[in-house]
Design a protein around this motif. Structure first.
Motif, short mmCIF file in Angstrom:
data_model
loop_
_atom_site.label_atom_id
_atom_site.label_comp_id
_atom_site.label_asym_id
_atom_site.label_seq_id
_atom_site.Cartn_x
_atom_site.Cartn_y
_atom_site.Cartn_z
N THR A 10 -6.33 -9.00 -7.98
CA THR A 10 -6.14 -7.75 -7.65
C THR A 10 -5.74 -7.57 -6.08
O THR A 10 -4.81 -6.76 -5.62
N GLN A 11 -6.07 -8.66 -5.23
CA GLN A 11 -5.61 -8.54 -3.90
C GLN A 11 -4.31 -8.78 -3.73
O GLN A 11 -3.23 -8.17 -3.13
N VAL A 12 -3.58 -9.68 -4.84
CA VAL A 12 -2.25 -9.66 -4.69
C VAL A 12 -1.26 -8.76 -5.33
O VAL A 12 -0.24 -8.22 -4.82
N VAL A 13 -1.91 -7.77 -6.21
CA VAL A 13 -1.42 -6.80 -6.90
C VAL A 13 -1.48 -5.73 -5.50
O VAL A 13 -0.50 -4.91 -5.31
N LEU A 14 -2.45 -5.22 -4.86
CA LEU A 14 -2.48 -4.57 -3.88
C LEU A 14 -1.64 -4.83 -2.53
O LEU A 14 -0.90 -4.11 -2.11
N ARG A 15 -1.44 -6.01 -2.50
CA ARG A 15 -0.38 -6.45 -1.57
C ARG A 15 0.87 -6.13 -1.82
O ARG A 15 1.74 -5.94 -0.96
N TYR A 16 1.25 -6.38 -3.08
CA TYR A 16 2.58 -6.10 -3.78
C TYR A 16 2.84 -4.75 -3.41
O TYR A 16 4.09 -4.46 -3.18
N LEU A 17 2.17 -3.85 -3.84
CA LEU A 17 2.16 -2.52 -3.78
C LEU A 17 2.37 -2.20 -2.28
O LEU A 17 3.22 -1.23 -1.73
N TYR A 18 1.55 -2.59 -1.13
CA TYR A 18 1.56 -2.31 0.01
C TYR A 18 3.06 -2.84 0.48
O TYR A 18 3.63 -2.00 1.42
N GLN A 19 3.50 -4.13 0.29
CA GLN A 19 5.10 -4.60 0.56
C GLN A 19 6.08 -3.33 0.18
O GLN A 19 7.03 -3.66 0.56
N ARG A 20 5.62 -2.71 -1.13
CA ARG A 20 6.72 -1.72 -1.58
C ARG A 20 6.52 -0.35 -0.70
O ARG A 20 7.48 0.34 -1.07
N GLY A 21 5.72 -0.30 0.36
CA GLY A 21 5.55 0.65 1.04
C GLY A 21 4.67 1.86 0.48
O GLY A 21 4.71 2.98 0.76
N ILE A 22 3.88 1.27 -0.47
CA ILE A 22 3.15 2.37 -1.35
C ILE A 22 1.59 2.29 -0.75
O ILE A 22 1.02 1.16 -0.53
N ILE A 23 0.77 3.40 -0.60
CA ILE A 23 -0.53 3.70 -0.35
C ILE A 23 -1.29 3.50 -1.66
O ILE A 23 -0.91 4.01 -2.73
N THR A 24 -2.45 2.73 -1.47
CA THR A 24 -3.22 2.68 -2.84
C THR A 24 -4.70 3.20 -2.42
O THR A 24 -5.29 3.18 -1.19
N ILE A 25 -5.48 3.62 -3.33
CA ILE A 25 -6.78 3.98 -3.46
C ILE A 25 -7.63 3.68 -4.23
O ILE A 25 -8.09 4.18 -5.45
N PRO A 26 -7.88 2.16 -4.50
CA PRO A 26 -8.56 1.67 -5.42
C PRO A 26 -10.07 2.11 -5.19
O PRO A 26 -10.62 2.45 -4.22
N LYS A 27 -10.73 2.06 -6.48
CA LYS A 27 -12.29 2.54 -6.63
C LYS A 27 -12.81 1.27 -7.18
O LYS A 27 -12.58 0.53 -7.82
N THR A 28 -14.15 1.28 -6.19
CA THR A 28 -15.08 0.39 -6.95
C THR A 28 -16.61 0.88 -6.41
O THR A 28 -16.55 1.62 -5.57
N VAL A 29 -17.48 0.48 -7.17
CA VAL A 29 -18.65 0.62 -6.80
C VAL A 29 -19.66 -0.68 -6.43
O VAL A 29 -20.86 -0.67 -6.64
N THR A 30 -18.89 -1.68 -5.91
CA THR A 30 -19.44 -3.15 -5.70
C THR A 30 -19.11 -3.32 -4.41
O THR A 30 -17.70 -3.40 -4.09
N PRO A 31 -20.25 -3.44 -3.44
CA PRO A 31 -19.68 -3.55 -1.95
C PRO A 31 -18.78 -4.78 -1.63
O PRO A 31 -17.86 -4.71 -0.75
N SER A 32 -18.91 -5.77 -2.43
CA SER A 32 -18.04 -7.03 -1.99
C SER A 32 -16.55 -6.76 -2.27
O SER A 32 -15.60 -7.36 -1.46
N ARG A 33 -16.42 -5.93 -3.23
CA ARG A 33 -14.88 -5.37 -3.57
C ARG A 33 -14.47 -4.39 -2.66
O ARG A 33 -13.26 -4.27 -2.43
N VAL A 34 -15.37 -3.71 -2.02
CA VAL A 34 -14.98 -2.96 -1.02
C VAL A 34 -14.14 -3.68 0.18
O VAL A 34 -13.01 -3.17 0.58
#
Length: 341
Positions: A249-273
């Motif tokens: 999931t970090q790789v995916v979010l990093r890929y989107l960031y490198q595309r210049g895209i803002i992300t708003i992932p949801k989680t209810v698990t503190p470690s994933r925050v």
């Protein structure tokens, strides 16, 4: 306590928006289409934790019911000296029962009251279509809705205005017939649904794309049985993640960031925050970036077909039997006790 440092993007009005935020949509229960309150308390705790560790961008909406609790968390964090109001970037959205020009301000003031804030950092048109509390298509032009948005911007109720779930043609029409260009367009966007045409157009217009559902159908337990696209155990994704000592999931979010895209992932698990925001200390190579781009199969995992015959529906249509709009999307009360207007 682990801390995160999230960079910002500059919007077309000069305001800085954090490149990653905390998403607060809990979703609907698949068995009956009612709102899913099961993760409520965990989400509130995670919002508080997210601010403690360094998140400054919270994405919510009238529809999400949770504006009162977000407001309580923000108030406490300000009182405790964790943040100042000006450090935060708070986004909410106007629901489709408030699509008339005059009703936009009613909705925005309602959100401000529930959040306990004097102003918002961004307000979005949640969808370009409109309906009443019985689910009947009102055929209100989103250009009228946008005039209401320009009014609340002029009155200082929000610092920015944008849209959500708009297609390219709708954006072109909006830009051609308005005084203020949207700062963002928030849409479903992930590896399997890369939205290249839309992203390219938004980039050409200096409109920042924000990705909801950034993981799409990757998490098999949350996806439809026939959902397409890569899963969490995809060997290519696993290999890239292992190289950088990161999660898939970090790789995916990093890929989107490198595309210049803002992300708003949801989680209810503190470690994933913390995990979701720990993506700014590595960079995918061009070859890896190109490899990830190949996962794009134009597969939309979220299909609100119950709206597809409404005026201004923004997506492709599917040959499926007509269905009623889920009651949870028509009218509701806010807050954990469902007793706040």
């Amino acid at each position: 306590m682990a801390k995160v440092n999230i960079p910002t993007f500059t919007l077309n009005n000069g305001i800085q928006m954090p490149a990653l935020g905390y998403g607060t949509w809990l979703g609907l229960r698949p068995e009956d289409g009612e709102f899913d309150y099961s993760g409520w308390d965990k989400m509130v705790d995670c919002i508080s934790y997210a601010i403690d560790v360094g998140y400054r961008h919270i994405d919510t909406a009238h529809l999400y019911r949770i504006e009162p609790e977000i407001g309580q968390v923000i108030k406490k964090k300000i009182q405790d000296g964790v943040v100042k109001r000006e450090d935060l970037f708070i986004t909410t959205k106007v629901w489709q029962t408030y699509s008339r020009e005059a009703d936009v301000e009613v909705s925005v003031r309602g959100s401000l009251n529930r959040l306990g804030l004097d102003y918002l950092d961004q307000v979005l048109i949640h969808w370009p279509l409109s309906f009443n509390e019985e689910g009947v298509d009102q055929n209100i032009d989103y250009l009228e809705t946008w005039r209401g948005f320009e009014t609340v911007l002029k009155k200082g109720l929000t610092r920015s205005i944008g849209v959500s779930n708009f297609n390219v043609d709708q954006l072109k029409r909006l830009i051609a017939n308005s005084n203020v260009k949207p700062v963002t367009n928030q849409v479903e966007l992930n590896l399997a649904f890369g939205q290249k045409e839309l992203v390219d157009y938004c980039t050409s217009q200096n409109i920042r794309v924000v990705a909801w559902a950034p993981f799409g159908a990757m998490i098999a337990s949350r996806a439809a049985p026939d959902a397409k696209g890569p899963k969490m155990d995809d060997p290519t994704l696993v290999a890239i993640a292992k190289k950088y000592n990161k999660s898939v999931t970090q790789v995916v979010l990093r890929y989107l960031y490198q595309r210049g895209i803002i992300t708003i992932p949801k989680t209810v698990t503190p470690s994933r925050v913390v995990e979701n925001a720990s993506i700014f200390d590595f960079e995918l190579s061009q070859a890896e970036f190109d490899t990830l781009a190949k996962f794009d199969i134009n597969y939309r995992s979220n299909r609100p077909t119950f709206w597809q015959n409404y005026s201004h529906y923004p997506f492709e249509k599917y040959d499926v039997p007509p269905s009623a709009v889920p009651k949870a999307l028509l009218t509701w009360k806010n807050g954990k006790n469902q007793d706040i207007d």
